[in-house]
Enzyme design. Structure first.
Site, PDB file in Angstrom:
ATOM      1  N   ASN A 133      -2.145  -7.243  -3.243  1.00 16.48           N
ATOM      2  CA  ASN A 133      -1.651  -6.439  -4.325  1.00 16.48           C
ATOM      3  C   ASN A 133       0.213  -6.513  -4.208  1.00 16.48           C
ATOM      4  O   ASN A 133       0.519  -6.114  -5.253  1.00 16.48           O
ATOM      5  CB  ASN A 133      -2.053  -4.929  -4.133  1.00 16.48           C
TER       6      ASN A 133
ATOM      7  N   VAL B 186       5.832  -9.522   3.187  1.00 12.53           N
ATOM      8  CA  VAL B 186       4.977 -10.658   2.692  1.00 12.53           C
ATOM      9  C   VAL B 186       5.618 -12.008   2.775  1.00 12.53           C
ATOM     10  O   VAL B 186       5.040 -13.057   2.781  1.00 12.53           O
ATOM     11  CB  VAL B 186       3.801 -10.471   1.754  1.00 12.53           C
TER      12      VAL B 186
ATOM     13  N   TYR C 247       8.662 -13.902 -14.179  1.00  8.61           N
ATOM     14  CA  TYR C 247       7.316 -12.890 -13.622  1.00  8.61           C
ATOM     15  C   TYR C 247       5.936 -13.605 -14.161  1.00  8.61           C
ATOM     16  O   TYR C 247       4.941 -13.501 -13.570  1.00  8.61           O
ATOM     17  CB  TYR C 247       7.699 -11.683 -14.213  1.00  8.61           C
TER      18      TYR C 247
ATOM     19  N   ALA D   8       0.738  -1.172   0.047  1.00  5.49           N
ATOM     20  CA  ALA D   8      -0.098  -0.136   0.130  1.00  5.49           C
ATOM     21  C   ALA D   8       0.704   1.255  -0.038  1.00  5.49           C
ATOM     22  O   ALA D   8       0.262   2.356   0.206  1.00  5.49           O
ATOM     23  CB  ALA D   8      -0.831  -0.013   1.337  1.00  5.49           C
ATOM     24  N   THR D   9       2.139   1.077  -0.189  1.00  7.50           N
ATOM     25  CA  THR D   9       3.080   2.191  -0.146  1.00  7.50           C
ATOM     26  C   THR D   9       3.377   3.002  -1.470  1.00  7.50           C
ATOM     27  O   THR D   9       3.975   4.103  -1.593  1.00  7.50           O
ATOM     28  CB  THR D   9       4.390   2.065   0.468  1.00  7.50           C
TER      29      THR D   9
ATOM     30  N   LYS E  41       2.662 -14.879 -12.269  1.00  4.01           N
ATOM     31  CA  LYS E  41       1.120 -14.430 -12.535  1.00  4.01           C
ATOM     32  C   LYS E  41       0.324 -15.384 -12.997  1.00  4.01           C
ATOM     33  O   LYS E  41      -0.847 -15.386 -12.628  1.00  4.01           O
ATOM     34  CB  LYS E  41       1.287 -13.053 -13.181  1.00  4.01           C
TER      35      LYS E  41
ATOM     36  N   PHE F 119       6.543   0.159 -10.789  1.00  6.09           N
ATOM     37  CA  PHE F 119       7.110  -1.125 -11.172  1.00  6.09           C
ATOM     38  C   PHE F 119       8.141  -1.420 -11.957  1.00  6.09           C
ATOM     39  O   PHE F 119       9.132  -2.277 -11.787  1.00  6.09           O
ATOM     40  CB  PHE F 119       5.618  -1.892 -11.914  1.00  6.09           C
TER      41      PHE F 119
ATOM     42  N   PRO G 226      -4.194  -6.419 -14.761  1.00  2.00           N
ATOM     43  CA  PRO G 226      -4.007  -5.245 -15.438  1.00  2.00           C
ATOM     44  C   PRO G 226      -2.801  -5.465 -16.615  1.00  2.00           C
ATOM     45  O   PRO G 226      -2.135  -6.320 -16.472  1.00  2.00           O
ATOM     46  CB  PRO G 226      -3.644  -3.992 -14.649  1.00  2.00           C
TER      47      PRO G 226
HETATM   48  P1  NDP Z   1       4.757  -0.521  -7.283  1.00  2.00           P
HETATM   49  O1  NDP Z   1       6.343  -1.106  -7.044  1.00  2.00           O
HETATM   50  O2  NDP Z   1       4.533   0.790  -7.396  1.00  2.00           O
HETATM   51  O3  NDP Z   1       4.227  -0.953  -5.828  1.00  2.00           O
HETATM   52  C1  NDP Z   1       4.534  -2.126  -5.351  1.00  2.00           C
HETATM   53  C2  NDP Z   1       4.103  -2.208  -4.073  1.00  2.00           C
HETATM   54  O4  NDP Z   1       4.248  -3.664  -3.214  1.00  2.00           O
HETATM   55  C3  NDP Z   1       4.726  -1.351  -2.980  1.00  2.00           C
HETATM   56  O5  NDP Z   1       3.883  -0.736  -2.144  1.00  2.00           O
HETATM   57  C4  NDP Z   1       5.602  -2.399  -2.240  1.00  2.00           C
HETATM   58  O6  NDP Z   1       5.878  -1.817  -0.896  1.00  2.00           O
HETATM   59  C5  NDP Z   1       5.105  -3.488  -2.201  1.00  2.00           C
HETATM   60  N1  NDP Z   1       5.920  -4.630  -1.992  1.00  2.00           N
HETATM   61  C6  NDP Z   1       6.795  -5.291  -2.634  1.00  2.00           C
HETATM   62  N2  NDP Z   1       7.242  -6.351  -2.150  1.00  2.00           N
HETATM   63  C7  NDP Z   1       6.877  -6.520  -0.982  1.00  2.00           C
HETATM   64  C8  NDP Z   1       6.901  -7.382   0.192  1.00  2.00           C
HETATM   65  N3  NDP Z   1       8.042  -8.211   0.076  1.00  2.00           N
HETATM   66  N4  NDP Z   1       6.227  -7.083   1.347  1.00  2.00           N
HETATM   67  C9  NDP Z   1       5.296  -6.430   1.048  1.00  2.00           C
HETATM   68  N5  NDP Z   1       5.099  -5.400   0.457  1.00  2.00           N
HETATM   69  C10 NDP Z   1       5.902  -5.536  -0.852  1.00  2.00           C
HETATM   70  O7  NDP Z   1       4.298  -1.430  -8.264  1.00  2.00           O
HETATM   71  P2  NDP Z   1       2.519  -1.577  -8.734  1.00  2.00           P
HETATM   72  O8  NDP Z   1       1.532  -0.697  -8.070  1.00  2.00           O
HETATM   73  O9  NDP Z   1       2.693  -1.686 -10.306  1.00  2.00           O
HETATM   74  O10 NDP Z   1       2.468  -3.199  -8.500  1.00  2.00           O
HETATM   75  C11 NDP Z   1       1.405  -3.631  -7.434  1.00  2.00           C
HETATM   76  C12 NDP Z   1       0.831  -5.038  -8.190  1.00  2.00           C
HETATM   77  O11 NDP Z   1       0.427  -4.793  -9.455  1.00  2.00           O
HETATM   78  C13 NDP Z   1       1.802  -6.187  -8.453  1.00  2.00           C
HETATM   79  O12 NDP Z   1       1.505  -7.309  -7.838  1.00  2.00           O
HETATM   80  C14 NDP Z   1       2.427  -6.088  -9.779  1.00  2.00           C
HETATM   81  O13 NDP Z   1       2.850  -7.500 -10.054  1.00  2.00           O
HETATM   82  C15 NDP Z   1       0.867  -6.098 -10.298  1.00  2.00           C
HETATM   83  N6  NDP Z   1       0.857  -5.436 -11.783  1.00  2.00           N
HETATM   84  C16 NDP Z   1       1.446  -4.286 -12.022  1.00  2.00           C
HETATM   85  C17 NDP Z   1       1.229  -3.589 -13.450  1.00  2.00           C
HETATM   86  C18 NDP Z   1       2.040  -2.494 -14.058  1.00  2.00           C
HETATM   87  O14 NDP Z   1       2.237  -2.423 -15.200  1.00  2.00           O
HETATM   88  N7  NDP Z   1       2.398  -1.657 -12.860  1.00  2.00           N
HETATM   89  C19 NDP Z   1       0.449  -4.498 -14.365  1.00  2.00           C
HETATM   90  C20 NDP Z   1       0.019  -5.705 -13.708  1.00  2.00           C
HETATM   91  C21 NDP Z   1       0.183  -6.038 -12.677  1.00  2.00           C
HETATM   92  P3  NDP Z   1       7.485  -1.686  -0.079  1.00  2.00           P
HETATM   93  O15 NDP Z   1       8.454  -1.670  -1.247  1.00  2.00           O
HETATM   94  O16 NDP Z   1       7.201  -0.432   0.871  1.00  2.00           O
HETATM   95  O17 NDP Z   1       7.140  -2.958   0.805  1.00  2.00           O
HETATM   96  C1  8X3 Z   2       2.850  -6.228 -15.418  1.00  2.00           C
HETATM   97  C2  8X3 Z   2       2.656  -5.708 -16.928  1.00  2.00           C
HETATM   98  O1  8X3 Z   2       3.385  -6.519 -19.219  1.00  2.00           O
HETATM   99  O2  8X3 Z   2       4.957  -5.376 -17.653  1.00  2.00           O
HETATM  100  O3  8X3 Z   2       2.398  -7.167 -14.842  1.00  2.00           O
HETATM  101  O4  8X3 Z   2       4.252  -7.867 -17.365  1.00  2.00           O
HETATM  102  S1  8X3 Z   2       4.023  -6.323 -17.832  1.00  2.00           S
END
Ligand code: NDP
Ligand code: 8X3
Length: 259
Positions: A92, A66, A158, A15-16, A162, A195, A188
């Site tokens: 998430n 996690v 990756y 959630a950060t 997923k 990311f 998504p």
């Molecule tokens: P961000 O990197 O912006 O956010 C990821 C979040 O996950 C951060 O809040 C981070 O917080 C947290 N996180 C990572 N590792 C851990 C851990 N070990 N324990 C607890 N928290 C963790 O990426 P997104 O918002 O894009 O990603 C969120 C989700 O969406 C992921 O599951 C990603 O695979 C998925 N996703 C993203 C896409 C994209 O294009 N961006 C597309 C499809 C899916 P902190 O580092 O503070 O722990």
């Molecule tokens: C994140 C989207 O296409 O970069 O899940 O893998 S992609």
């Protein structure tokens, strides 16, 4: 009748930043009380203060990695009484590391993705679900990806993580049949968040090229989808939603303007 979110407890992992942060804010806007989980405690504190001030809701923060099974179990077991009745879990937290062929991949990157995206999701779900079943109320929302529908070159591990989330989403729905617990995967395409910076180990220029010349989804677009699924009437289970930018039709088919 739509499911109301007012005064419900919603736990969001990761959630950060990005999708998790927007999702927490959208649930807060609907009057839910939020448990924010992630590793970076400074961000958790700042975001918690922001949400309380902006929406007048209650927020509880849990600094949590996690990947640490026992810490996840004890963090959920020792939630203060008023935070125990989690209605919605948003799984998430997740990441990609590297974009390499299997033959050149780094084992530490593979471990980190599988430990976070698959095992972390399982640990949190295992800790939260029994309470939902006991109270006969709950919704688990898994953040998957189009990477769990199509593999792409160098996406290998990756993608596998997923695909696993998708299998677990399907399996959870089967295992919970006969209970009122709902299970949804929101999958998504390209969303501009941290990311890609994480994937490329901090290389911001390489990360920004991922979204160059196209209009990606915003974290709010995904959060809206998650909240939509959560607010359907209690007898409706949205099993899986794929949401992509108009400029994308598969992981590798992306329309980009040339200048
Ligand atoms: P961000 O990197 O912006 O956010 C990821 C979040 O996950 C951060 O809040 C981070 O917080 C947290 N996180 C990572 N590792 C851990 C851990 N070990 N324990 C607890 N928290 C963790 O990426 P997104 O918002 O894009 O990603 C969120 C989700 O969406 C992921 O599951 C990603 O695979 C998925 N996703 C993203 C896409 C994209 O294009 N961006 C597309 C499809 C899916 P902190 O580092 O503070 O722990
Ligand atoms: C994140 C989207 O296409 O970069 O899940 O893998 S992609």
């Amino acid at each position: 009748m739509m499911t109301s979110l007012k005064n419900k407890i919603v736990l969001v992992t990761g959630a950060t930043s990005g999708i998790g942060k927007s999702t927490a804010a959208k649930f807060a806007e609907h009057g839910a009380n939020i448990v924010l989980c992630a590793r970076r405690s400074d961000r958790l504190k700042q975001f918690s203060d922001e949400l309380k001030k902006k929406f007048g809701i209650n927020v509880h923060t849990v600094q949590l990695d996690v990947r640490q099974a026992q810490k996840v179990e004890s963090a959920i077991a020792t939630l203060p009484q008023e935070w125990k009745n989690i209605s919605i879990l948003v799984n998430n937290a997740g990441l990609s590391r590297g974009l390499d062929t299997i033959q050149e991949g780094k084992i530490s990157d593979w471990d980190e993705m599988i430990d976070t995206n698959v095992k972390g999701l399982l640990y949190v779900t295992r800790a939260v679900l029994p309470g939902m079943i006991e109270r006969r109320e709950g919704h688990v929302i898994n953040v998957g990806s189009i990477a769990g529908h199509w593999s792409y070159p160098k996406g290998n591990v990756y993608n596998a993580s997923k695909f696993a989330v998708r299998a677990l989403n399907e399996g959870m729905k089967m295992d919970l049949l006969g209970t009122p617990i709902r299970v949804t995967s929101v999958d998504p395409g390209l969303v501009e968040t941290e990311f890609s910076i994480v994937r490329f180990h901090g290389d911001k220029e390489r990360a920004s090229n991922v979204y160059k010349g196209m209009t990606p989804l915003t974290p709010d677009d995904v959060a809206d989808t998650i909240v939509w699924a959560a607010t359907r009437p209690p007898h409706v289970n949205i099993s899986e939603i794929v949401v992509m930018p108009v400029d994308q039709s598969s992981p590798t088919l992306v329309h980009r303007k040339s200048n």
